[in-house]
Enzyme design. Structure first.
Site, PDB file in Angstrom:
ATOM      1  N   SER A 103      53.561  20.084 -27.297  1.00 16.98           N
ATOM      2  CA  SER A 103      54.246  20.628 -26.126  1.00 16.98           C
ATOM      3  C   SER A 103      55.718  20.875 -26.446  1.00 16.98           C
ATOM      4  CB  SER A 103      54.044  19.703 -24.926  1.00 16.98           C
ATOM      5  OG  SER A 103      54.562  20.266 -23.748  1.00 16.98           O
ATOM      6  N   HIS A 206      51.835  23.473 -18.556  1.00 18.20           N
ATOM      7  CA  HIS A 206      50.841  24.227 -19.329  1.00 18.20           C
ATOM      8  C   HIS A 206      49.674  24.698 -18.460  1.00 18.20           C
ATOM      9  CE1 HIS A 206      53.095  23.233 -22.871  1.00 18.20           C
ATOM     10  NE2 HIS A 206      53.034  21.952 -22.549  1.00 18.20           N
TER      11      HIS A 206
END
Length: 341
Positions: A103, A206
């Site tokens: 991430s 996300h």
């Protein structure tokens, strides 16, 4: 091959940089980067409480800055070259072959691989964090780790509840994300054989909920001129090794609202022949996944400066084992050369 991994949001804990900040250069870097980050990185890494560092606008810059500063201590670069070449040169010279970040950790990995300098990484993560925090504030959303269970059944259950598998981490771990109402319904009807653990994050990262943040990061990314990575740099989108700096930057922008496929990153690690994985602070999450999914791979988490000596020993052992090819090229150079053939 040795790979350096940078963790993502949720790995932070109060005071996790207290011992690191006893290193003068580490403290100098965080002090210098605080203005770029928009927060006092030294205070946030030492005395700030869990609620403050849970804030996306704080957590993301803190994690990226900590990872880059620790990589600089480990590899011996200056961390001052805004073009990003200094840290990548140090990594190549030390024998590091690859980098990957989970991430937001992708920005730290990109700096280590030389696609952008530390200062540009901090500038971008500030925009990313602020934009994602704003998107998260628009609706009550969150994330829940799903541990164990049959992956097919887990993914079907996540979809049935209108959630998104925001992180497919491998090793029996998937992270579901969506609205708090959806997550509550999911918790009341979990997949068979699975355990659920709410994560300390402030939104459904996300997923489609982060779509408004993509444009803000794209605008900021347009001000950066990326370099092609000097190391094998893995992408969260599909686990691919990214060879183009611009491709990597484009992926970073779109990844804000797209699922993280860490399972595919680990598959790529196995395919590349990664034998050692060292995780930057706050370490633990990615080494844990690697121990379960990559048997035989040596792992080490840099939790405190006391772990640096062991990390350098692993690096020296890996360098001695791998050596150089007939042309005397370092591992990262060999990978780039082979990719063009």
């Amino acid at each position: 091959m040795l790979l350096i991994a940078a963790p993502g949001q949720g790995a932070q804990a109060p005071g996790f940089l207290r011992e690191w900040l006893e290193l003068p250069r580490f403290a100098e870097h965080l002090g210098a980067w605080s203005e770029l980050a928009g927060c006092d990185l030294i205070r946030c890494g030492t005395t700030a409480d869990a609620d403050e560092i849970r804030d996306t606008a704080v957590a993301q810059p803190l994690l990226v800055a900590a990872a880059i500063a620790a990589a600089t201590e480990f590899l011996g670069g200056s961390g001052e070259d805004d073009a990003g070449q200094d840290l990548a040169d140090a990594a190549e010279a030390a024998g590091v072959g690859a980098a990957a970040g989970h991430s937001v950790g992708e920005l730290a990995a990109g700096a280590i691989a030389g696609t952008l300098g530390p200062q540009d990484a901090i500038r971008l993560v500030r925009v990313r964090a602020d934009a994602m925090a704003k998107a998260a504030a628009a609706e009550a959303t969150g994330m829940t780790a799903v541990l164990g269970g049959d992956e097919t059944a887990v993914l079907a259950s996540i979809e049935a509840h209108g959630l998104t598998p925001a992180n497919v981490n491998g090793a029996g771990q998937v992270v579901a994300a969506g609205t708090m109402d959806q997550l509550a319904a999911f918790a009341a009807d979990p997949p068979p054989g699975a355990r659920l653990r709410p994560l300390s994050v402030a939104g459904a990262f996300h997923t489609r909920h982060m779509a408004p943040a993509v444009d803000a990061l794209r605008e900021a990314a347009a001000t950066v001129t990326p370099r092609d990575p000097a190391l094998a740099l893995l992408s969260n989108r599909d686990g691919a090794v990214v060879r183009s700096g611009q491709d990597w930057l484009d992926r970073i922008v779109l990844q804000v609202s797209a699922p993280v496929r860490w399972d595919r990153c680990m598959q790529t690690m196995a395919g590349l022949g990664v034998t050692t994985l060292i995780e930057l602070p706050p370490a633990g999450t990615l080494t844990g996944l690697a121990r379960r999914a990559l048997p035989g791979v040596r792992t080490l988490g840099l939790k405190t400066p006391g772990d640096l000596e062991q990390a350098r020993e692993l690096l020296a052992a890996e360098r001695d084992r791998a050596g150089s090819d007939a042309n005397g090229q370092a591992p990262g150079q060999r990978l780039q050369h082979e990719a063009t053939e």
